[in-house]
Design a protein around this motif. Structure first.
Motif, PDB file in Angstrom:
ATOM      1  N   ARG A 131       8.323 -43.160  11.234  1.00 18.42           N
ATOM      2  CA  ARG A 131       7.307 -44.094  11.753  1.00 18.42           C
ATOM      3  C   ARG A 131       7.554 -44.347  13.084  1.00 18.42           C
ATOM      4  O   ARG A 131       8.671 -44.482  13.660  1.00 18.42           O
ATOM      5  CB  ARG A 131       7.524 -45.513  11.025  1.00 18.42           C
ATOM      6  N   CYS A 132       6.309 -44.403  13.890  1.00 16.38           N
ATOM      7  CA  CYS A 132       6.593 -44.652  15.290  1.00 16.38           C
ATOM      8  C   CYS A 132       6.678 -45.826  15.736  1.00 16.38           C
ATOM      9  O   CYS A 132       5.905 -46.935  15.088  1.00 16.38           O
ATOM     10  CB  CYS A 132       5.127 -44.181  15.997  1.00 16.38           C
ATOM     11  N   LEU A 133       7.881 -46.347  16.536  1.00 13.85           N
ATOM     12  CA  LEU A 133       7.982 -47.692  16.878  1.00 13.85           C
ATOM     13  C   LEU A 133       6.965 -47.964  18.249  1.00 13.85           C
ATOM     14  O   LEU A 133       6.943 -49.251  18.203  1.00 13.85           O
ATOM     15  CB  LEU A 133       9.404 -47.765  17.365  1.00 13.85           C
ATOM     16  N   ASP A 134       6.412 -47.161  18.852  1.00 10.46           N
ATOM     17  CA  ASP A 134       5.478 -47.727  19.687  1.00 10.46           C
ATOM     18  C   ASP A 134       3.862 -47.842  19.274  1.00 10.46           C
ATOM     19  O   ASP A 134       3.631 -49.002  19.339  1.00 10.46           O
ATOM     20  CB  ASP A 134       5.174 -46.439  20.726  1.00 10.46           C
ATOM     21  N   CYS A 135       3.420 -47.008  18.275  1.00 13.39           N
ATOM     22  CA  CYS A 135       2.056 -47.278  17.915  1.00 13.39           C
ATOM     23  C   CYS A 135       2.033 -47.531  16.410  1.00 13.39           C
ATOM     24  O   CYS A 135       1.084 -48.020  15.841  1.00 13.39           O
ATOM     25  CB  CYS A 135       1.130 -45.864  18.006  1.00 13.39           C
ATOM     26  N   ARG A 136       3.385 -47.789  15.896  1.00 15.19           N
ATOM     27  CA  ARG A 136       3.579 -48.128  14.499  1.00 15.19           C
ATOM     28  C   ARG A 136       2.924 -47.287  13.274  1.00 15.19           C
ATOM     29  O   ARG A 136       2.491 -47.526  12.154  1.00 15.19           O
ATOM     30  CB  ARG A 136       2.826 -49.657  14.250  1.00 15.19           C
TER      31      ARG A 136
ATOM     32  N   ALA B 243       8.562 -36.004  18.503  1.00 19.44           N
ATOM     33  CA  ALA B 243       7.746 -36.868  19.508  1.00 19.44           C
ATOM     34  C   ALA B 243       6.602 -37.223  18.498  1.00 19.44           C
ATOM     35  O   ALA B 243       6.314 -36.546  17.521  1.00 19.44           O
ATOM     36  CB  ALA B 243       7.161 -36.112  20.535  1.00 19.44           C
ATOM     37  N   CYS B 244       6.081 -38.512  18.539  1.00 18.96           N
ATOM     38  CA  CYS B 244       5.009 -39.102  17.847  1.00 18.96           C
ATOM     39  C   CYS B 244       3.648 -38.191  17.967  1.00 18.96           C
ATOM     40  O   CYS B 244       3.174 -37.991  19.156  1.00 18.96           O
ATOM     41  CB  CYS B 244       4.646 -40.519  18.108  1.00 18.96           C
ATOM     42  N   PRO B 245       3.118 -37.716  16.778  1.00 18.98           N
ATOM     43  CA  PRO B 245       1.821 -36.810  16.937  1.00 18.98           C
ATOM     44  C   PRO B 245       0.733 -37.729  17.421  1.00 18.98           C
ATOM     45  O   PRO B 245      -0.322 -37.081  17.963  1.00 18.98           O
ATOM     46  CB  PRO B 245       1.659 -36.016  15.859  1.00 18.98           C
ATOM     47  N   HIS B 246       0.672 -39.129  17.353  1.00 15.45           N
ATOM     48  CA  HIS B 246      -0.480 -39.998  17.502  1.00 15.45           C
ATOM     49  C   HIS B 246      -0.418 -40.357  19.171  1.00 15.45           C
ATOM     50  O   HIS B 246      -1.260 -40.363  19.710  1.00 15.45           O
ATOM     51  CB  HIS B 246      -0.303 -41.157  16.796  1.00 15.45           C
ATOM     52  N   CYS B 247       0.736 -40.844  19.405  1.00 16.63           N
ATOM     53  CA  CYS B 247       0.800 -41.323  20.928  1.00 16.63           C
ATOM     54  C   CYS B 247       1.879 -40.603  21.875  1.00 16.63           C
ATOM     55  O   CYS B 247       2.076 -40.796  23.127  1.00 16.63           O
ATOM     56  CB  CYS B 247       1.040 -42.748  20.835  1.00 16.63           C
ATOM     57  N   GLY B 248       2.360 -39.676  21.440  1.00 16.98           N
ATOM     58  CA  GLY B 248       3.560 -38.977  22.179  1.00 16.98           C
ATOM     59  C   GLY B 248       4.814 -39.680  22.332  1.00 16.98           C
ATOM     60  O   GLY B 248       5.593 -38.999  23.138  1.00 16.98           O
TER      61      GLY B 248
HETATM   62 ZN   LIG Z   1       3.232 -43.190  18.166  1.00 10.16          ZN
END
Ligand SMILES: [Zn+2]
Length: 130
Positions: free
Chosen positions: A7-12, A30-35
């Motif tokens: 779970r991405c802590l930046d974009c949730r 790395a988060c595939p949504h926001c990097g």
């Molecule tokens: Zn993210």
């Protein structure tokens, strides 16, 4: 290649990331949504089941209990209650039953035999889905 759930802590957002066993925990993800790089590993039900299993392992090892008389079921019951208090909630369902039966003076080995789930997970390695 196994998939790891993060779970991405930046974009949730949730992200499933493919990584080999060798790379897991070593290579950054790395988060595939926001990097973003602040990814938190999601712990699935499998892991929870496994940690309960290891708690039972701890419970079934009287050498960790210190001043407990293994030959006295009531002494074991007291120690288990103490451990139960220390561990707090989420005790396995069997815990109370085992303690009750120990307190009533029942032979620990007889209790173990009558409760085949105790100490060994049914299906064993089948729990490992990764
Ligand atoms: Zn993210």
């Amino acid at each position: 290649m196994p998939t790891y759930e993060y779970r991405c802590l930046d974009c949730r957002k949730r992200a499933a990331i493919y990584q080999s066993y060798a790379d897991y925990g070593r290579l950054p993800v790395a988060c595939p949504h926001c990097g973003g790089a602040r990814l938190e590993r999601r712990i699935g039900r499998v892991r929870v089941a496994r940690s309960e299993e290891s708690r039972l392992d701890t419970l079934s090892d009287p050498s960790d209990w210190g001043d407990v008389d293994e030959n006295d079921p009531r002494s074991m019951a007291r120690a288990m209650r103490r451990m139960g208090d220390e561990m707090g909630e989420d005790l396995p369902e069997e815990f109370d039953e085992v303690v009750d039966r120990l307190e009533s003076g029942e032979d620990p080995e007889a209790i173990e035999k009558s409760m085949p789930d105790l100490g060994s997970a049914p299906g064993g390695d089948d729990l490992d889905l990764e």
